[in-house]
Write an enzyme that holds these catalytic residues in place. Structure first.
Site, short mmCIF file in Angstrom:
data_model
loop_
_atom_site.label_atom_id
_atom_site.label_comp_id
_atom_site.label_asym_id
_atom_site.label_seq_id
_atom_site.Cartn_x
_atom_site.Cartn_y
_atom_site.Cartn_z
N GLN A 1 2.79 17.27 -75.19
CA GLN A 1 4.21 16.95 -75.03
C GLN A 1 4.68 17.33 -73.62
O GLN A 1 4.79 18.51 -73.30
CB GLN A 1 4.99 17.77 -76.07
CG GLN A 1 6.47 17.52 -76.11
CD GLN A 1 7.16 18.51 -77.06
OE1 GLN A 1 6.77 19.66 -77.17
NE2 GLN A 1 8.16 18.05 -77.77
N SER B 1 9.11 19.92 -70.99
CA SER B 1 9.68 21.00 -70.17
C SER B 1 9.29 20.87 -68.70
O SER B 1 8.20 20.43 -68.37
CB SER B 1 9.19 22.36 -70.66
OG SER B 1 9.53 22.54 -71.99
N SER C 1 1.46 22.67 -73.88
CA SER C 1 0.41 23.13 -74.79
C SER C 1 -0.65 22.04 -74.95
O SER C 1 -0.31 20.86 -75.15
CB SER C 1 0.98 23.45 -76.17
OG SER C 1 2.00 24.41 -76.05
N GLU D 1 9.74 18.63 -84.47
CA GLU D 1 9.00 19.80 -83.98
C GLU D 1 9.48 21.06 -84.70
O GLU D 1 8.69 21.90 -85.11
CB GLU D 1 9.23 19.95 -82.47
CG GLU D 1 8.56 21.19 -81.88
CD GLU D 1 8.65 21.23 -80.35
OE1 GLU D 1 9.57 20.64 -79.78
OE2 GLU D 1 7.78 21.87 -79.74
N GLU E 1 18.27 31.39 -78.81
CA GLU E 1 19.67 31.25 -78.37
C GLU E 1 20.12 29.79 -78.54
O GLU E 1 21.23 29.51 -79.02
CB GLU E 1 19.82 31.65 -76.89
CG GLU E 1 19.68 33.14 -76.61
CD GLU E 1 18.22 33.61 -76.58
OE1 GLU E 1 17.32 32.74 -76.54
OE2 GLU E 1 17.99 34.83 -76.61
C1 FAD Z 1 3.93 29.05 -76.50
C2 FAD Z 1 4.79 27.97 -75.88
C3 FAD Z 1 4.38 26.65 -75.95
C4 FAD Z 1 5.15 25.65 -75.36
N1 FAD Z 1 4.68 24.35 -75.44
C5 FAD Z 1 5.39 23.37 -74.84
C6 FAD Z 1 4.87 22.03 -74.83
O1 FAD Z 1 3.80 21.76 -75.37
N2 FAD Z 1 5.57 21.07 -74.18
C7 FAD Z 1 6.76 21.34 -73.58
O2 FAD Z 1 7.35 20.40 -73.06
N3 FAD Z 1 7.28 22.59 -73.56
C8 FAD Z 1 6.61 23.62 -74.17
N4 FAD Z 1 7.10 24.91 -74.14
C9 FAD Z 1 8.33 25.17 -73.37
C10 FAD Z 1 9.54 25.57 -74.19
O3 FAD Z 1 10.04 24.48 -74.91
C11 FAD Z 1 10.58 26.13 -73.18
O4 FAD Z 1 10.02 27.31 -72.63
C12 FAD Z 1 11.90 26.45 -73.85
O5 FAD Z 1 12.56 25.27 -74.23
C13 FAD Z 1 12.81 27.30 -72.94
O6 FAD Z 1 12.97 26.72 -71.69
P1 FAD Z 1 12.78 27.57 -70.35
O7 FAD Z 1 11.48 28.29 -70.46
O8 FAD Z 1 13.01 26.64 -69.19
O9 FAD Z 1 13.92 28.69 -70.37
P2 FAD Z 1 15.47 28.56 -69.86
O10 FAD Z 1 16.00 27.29 -70.38
O11 FAD Z 1 15.43 28.77 -68.38
O12 FAD Z 1 16.11 29.77 -70.59
C14 FAD Z 1 16.05 31.11 -70.11
C15 FAD Z 1 16.88 31.99 -71.09
O13 FAD Z 1 18.27 31.56 -71.06
C16 FAD Z 1 18.71 31.24 -72.38
N5 FAD Z 1 19.64 30.12 -72.33
C17 FAD Z 1 19.50 28.96 -71.63
N6 FAD Z 1 20.55 28.14 -71.84
C18 FAD Z 1 21.39 28.79 -72.71
C19 FAD Z 1 22.63 28.46 -73.34
N7 FAD Z 1 23.25 27.29 -73.11
N8 FAD Z 1 23.18 29.38 -74.17
C20 FAD Z 1 22.57 30.57 -74.44
N9 FAD Z 1 21.38 30.94 -73.86
C21 FAD Z 1 20.81 30.06 -73.02
C22 FAD Z 1 17.45 30.86 -73.13
O14 FAD Z 1 17.59 31.00 -74.52
C23 FAD Z 1 16.43 31.85 -72.54
O15 FAD Z 1 16.52 33.09 -73.19
C24 FAD Z 1 6.36 25.95 -74.71
C25 FAD Z 1 6.78 27.29 -74.63
C26 FAD Z 1 6.00 28.30 -75.20
C27 FAD Z 1 6.47 29.72 -75.09
#
Ligand code: FAD
Length: 389
Positions: free
Chosen positions: A109, A112, A144, A227, A359
């Site tokens: 997928q 991100s 992933s 998902e 969140e």
């Molecule tokens: C084990 C694992 C597997 C994954 N696999 C995939 C995959 O296969 N494909 C893929 O595309 N992605 C994948 N991801 C990515 C995952 O979907 C993102 O990490 C996740 O959506 C969070 O985005 P970010 O890391 O950019 O954090 P950010 O969006 O930068 O968030 C940082 C912090 O701010 C908080 N925050 C952000 N906006 C708000 C809001 N509006 N209100 C309150 N709090 C907020 C978040 O909750 C978080 O605590 C994976 C992640 C993990 C850990």
């Protein structure tokens, strides 16, 4: 349902599970409509109630039939397949669904990005049309299984002159395209389950566009809801972390203190309530695509996985300190439950991030289930190219 029992018997009489190649058996199962029974005929199903699936699975398992490797192809089976069914055209369904089910094609997928995780609608990876081919450039992250995937679902920006949600389009990417570069990212557990993916001039035929140009957000929302069901809604009692701890409790009297017993019981009841809510959610799914309630399920699952894996460490602290294997591995089968208690505790940290953070799940439940006032959105209605970044 007698028709289903007959179909299972017929499949087994033509394909002996003991001697038939696994992919061939799964292909024949798909053709018989016994893969996803609620899918239409010709698409791996028979158009019957989703609830019949458990019966078919049980009959085939009892006969020793091979099952698809869901752990290896969770994105293909749990997300790409239902999305293709809902939004793909007949040709795309024909080309992809069977090979997903047989696991001849593993999917990942590409959603991100470094600047677009929680705010998925902010993706900056661009796709521009050149004749009947889209040219894709950008960077994805946390992908992933990209290191062993043949195909990917992708959300890319096709128009930056409109507000962010309106300028997205959804595609299928061939991961063997020379413009796709996959680099490992190592996790807190030591494993590199996921990757950075760089897309440079990747060519995607227009026939691999899913849904209309500019409709990518609608398609992606369906994928994300699926998902959350796939992550959050386990089918069997004691299937998750609670099963491991309860098993230890039963086998090992030395861990049974009164305080721990009260905690274990409280979590057992909570996981059971979540499991039963998952049963309800699957019934809701029979009526169409899953709704925002799947976010509540995912939220509960993440909290329980983290708290219960923590309880497991409290019951056996020395074992938790002895980490089993720190070698960097490029696993093809991510497991929430495999290996020692230290691994389970660390891996559970990702449960509240993957598939949307807790969140964000709370925001979805607050706004779309409870109807509470919306989160502040300063970029609402502004063309994407004018949003400060
Ligand atoms: C084990 C694992 C597997 C994954 N696999 C995939 C995959 O296969 N494909 C893929 O595309 N992605 C994948 N991801 C990515 C995952 O979907 C993102 O990490 C996740 O959506 C969070 O985005 P970010 O890391 O950019 O954090 P950010 O969006 O930068 O968030 C940082 C912090 O701010 C908080 N925050 C952000 N906006 C708000 C809001 N509006 N209100 C309150 N709090 C907020 C978040 O909750 C978080 O605590 C994976 C992640 C993990 C850990």
């Amino acid at each position: 349902m007698p028709e289903l029992d007959d179909k299972v018997r017929d499949l087994l009489s033509h394909y002996d599970p003991a001697t038939t190649d696994k992919a061939e058996f799964l292909g024949a199962r798909f053709d018989a409509g016994l893969a996803w029974v609620h899918f239409p005929r010709g698409r791996g199903g028979l158009g019957v109630s989703r609830g019949e699936q458990e019966r078919v699975d049980a009959l085939l398992a009892a006969a020793g039939a091979p099952a698809p490797d869901v752990g290896r192809n969770s994105i293909g089976m749990g997300m790409a397949a239902p999305t293709l069914l809902a939004f793909g055209d007949a040709d795309q369904q024909e080309r992809y669904l069977r090979r997903i089910y047989t696991c001849e094609d593993i999917w990942c997928q590409l959603f991100s990005e470094p600047g677009a995780g929680s705010d998925l609608a902010a993706v900056a990876t661009r796709a521009r049309l050149d004749g009947d081919t889209w040219i894709v450039d950008g960077q994805k992250v946390w992908t992933s299984g990209a290191h062993h995937a043949q195909r990917a679902i992708l959300v890319a920006r096709t128009d930056s002159s409109v507000p962010k949600h309106a300028g997205l389009t959804y595609f299928v990417v061939d991961m063997s395209d020379p413009g796709v570069e996959v680099r490992p990212l190592r996790q807190i557990t030591g494993e590199a389950e996921f990757n950075e993916v760089f897309l440079s001039g990747v060519r995607v035929p227009n026939s691999d566009r899913i849904g209309d140009v500019g409709q990518g957000w609608k398609v992606a929302t369906a994928t994300l809801n699926n998902e959350r069901v796939a992550i959050g809604a386990g089918a069997a009692r004691e299937a998750g972390q609670i099963g491991v701890v309860a098993d230890r409790w039963r086998r090992d009297p030395s861990v049974r203190t009164p305080g721990a017993q009260a905690e274990l019981l409280a979590w057992w009841v909570e996981t059971e309530v979540t499991r039963l809510a998952g049963v309800r959610l699957r019934q809701q799914l029979e009526a169409g695509v899953p709704g925002p309630e799947s976010s509540a399920m995912k939220l509960a699952f993440a909290r329980q996985a983290q708290e219960i894996s923590g309880l497991a460490l409290e019951l056996a602290p020395e074992e938790g300190l002895l980490y089993d294997d720190w070698t960097m591995t490029r696993t093809e089968r991510p497991s929430f439950l495999g290996r020692g208690p230290g691994f389970r505790y660390l891996r559970a940290k990702g449960n509240s991030i993957e598939g949307g953070t807790s969140e964000i799940m709370r925001n979805v439940v607050a706004e779309r289930v409870l109807g509470l006032p919306a989160d502040h959105r300063p970029d609402k209605g502004i063309p994407f190219k004018e949003v400060p970044r």
